[in-house]
Design a protein around this motif. Structure first.
Motif, short mmCIF file in Angstrom:
data_model
loop_
_atom_site.label_atom_id
_atom_site.label_comp_id
_atom_site.label_asym_id
_atom_site.label_seq_id
_atom_site.Cartn_x
_atom_site.Cartn_y
_atom_site.Cartn_z
N GLU A 1 0.70 3.88 -3.23
CA GLU A 1 0.26 5.08 -2.82
C GLU A 1 1.42 6.40 -3.11
N LYS B 1 0.69 -1.11 0.17
CA LYS B 1 0.08 -0.01 0.17
C LYS B 1 0.84 1.08 0.01
N THR B 2 1.89 1.40 0.69
CA THR B 2 2.84 2.24 0.70
C THR B 2 3.38 2.75 -0.61
#
Length: 348
Positions: free
Chosen positions: A205, A201-202
């Motif tokens: 994103e 996710k990091t």
């Protein structure tokens, strides 16, 4: 005399005799004796094994300063929940003041909790978090660890920073995305699931496109990860541009395979824990970075909490920061820029 010596040797080998800390004068008053039992899921785990080692050192320091005899008995459950249950029972039968438990099976804590509660012996769980329902069974249950989500965010951050510095180095095929594989920890372990999700996710994103090639459980183990990595290399070869790992031990297993197969141009490899071999890998450039899962900080919190519970909650030098019976130790990013500083900070 020969029989006595033989008994002592056998007792030490079987882990029956406790690790006892003595003050500098060699004499400690028995009425001030404190007994702390520690059982870990598997001492072969290079990260887990460092926690009891640090606990012993904190106990020795406290014993010297407070003139109290502190017994720290460390046991290895060797991956068996039944054996760990027996070890906890032994601590209780021998009137230990507090028991520190790194669960073999985090979903099976109720047996340990019920026995401890019946005998009014507090439990400090660490690293493997019992399910919430079990933690609510008694108000003398505590948990010490670091937030898994935070470690995943920092691991993903290492990837983002490295990619932005030199995208052409890592995007070998020039398709504007990173083809990756991920080595996952034990199935059902909360940290494994959360680290995987938060790392990806990091990265995404931050605007970096990724393509997952494979994922596989290697149970935190270096050798298993090496076997899995060998299979992936035979299947994908240079298509693998990034290796994400839920811990350093598995990342090191991947690096072992790249070396054995004489691959010169390694992909972007990252891990979590900051164990000693991983720090060396960062220095030699095979591991891009890791996340400090602070074993020393966790051990200090575990010991301080156990000491406070053993002495009736008396003040300690570094009192535990309890939030609903949980203590969270922060992570730190480790790269080539600060690896020496981290290595010095976490040394025994």
């Amino acid at each position: 005399m020969k029989k006595i010596i033989k008994w002592l040797v056998v007792s030490v080998c079987l882990g029956i005799l406790p690790v006892t800390c003595l003050n500098s004068g060699g004499a400690v008053k028995e009425d001030k004796q404190i007994k702390i039992g520690v059982t870990v899921y598997q001492m072969e785990d290079p990260f887990i094994s460092t926690i009891p080692a640090h606990i012993e050192k904190f106990a020795k320091n406290k014993e010297f300063s407070e003139n109290k005899r502190i017994i720290v008995n460390i046991m290895d459950a060797m991956g068996s929940q039944n054996l760990q249950n027996d070890q906890v029972n032994q601590f209780i039968e021998q009137n230990y003041d507090v028991i520190c438990v790194n669960m073999v099976d985090r979903t099976a804590a109720s047996v340990i909790i019920d026995h401890a509660k019946a005998n009014d012996v507090p439990i400090v769980f660490f690293n493997r978090e019992p399910v919430e329902e079990d933690m609510q069974r008694w108000d003398k249950l505590y948990y010490v660890c670091s937030l898994a989500n935070e470690s995943g965010v920092l691991e993903g951050g290492i990837v983002v920073e490295s990619y932005r510095k030199n995208p052409k180095r890592w995007d070998k095929n020039g398709d504007d995305k990173l083809q990756y594989v991920i080595l996952e920890g034990e199935q059902g372990h909360q940290d494994s699931l959360i680290r995987t999700e938060s790392t990806i996710k990091t990265i995404t994103e931050a605007g970096i496109k990724v393509e997952k090639l494979e994922s596989e459980t290697a149970n935190w183990q270096r050798a298993q990860a090496g076997v899995v990595m060998s299979q992936w290399l035979n299947k994908y070869g240079d298509r693998i541009e990034m290796v994400l790992s839920n811990n350093d031990n598995m990342a090191l297993g991947a690096i072992d395979t790249f070396r054995e197969m004489e691959c010169e141009n390694l992909p972007l490899i990252v891990g979590i824990d900051a164990i000693a071999p991983a720090l060396e890998a960062i220095k030699d450039g095979t591991l891009m970075g890791t996340v400090l899962n602070d074993a020393k900080g966790q051990a200090e919190a575990i010991f301080n909490l156990a000491y406070a519970l053993s002495t009736g909650g008396k003040t300690v030098e570094n009192p535990p920061d309890l939030k609903q019976r949980y203590i969270w130790i922060p992570h730190r990013t480790v790269t080539k820029e600060n690896v020496d500083e981290i290595e010095n900070a976490i040394a025994l």
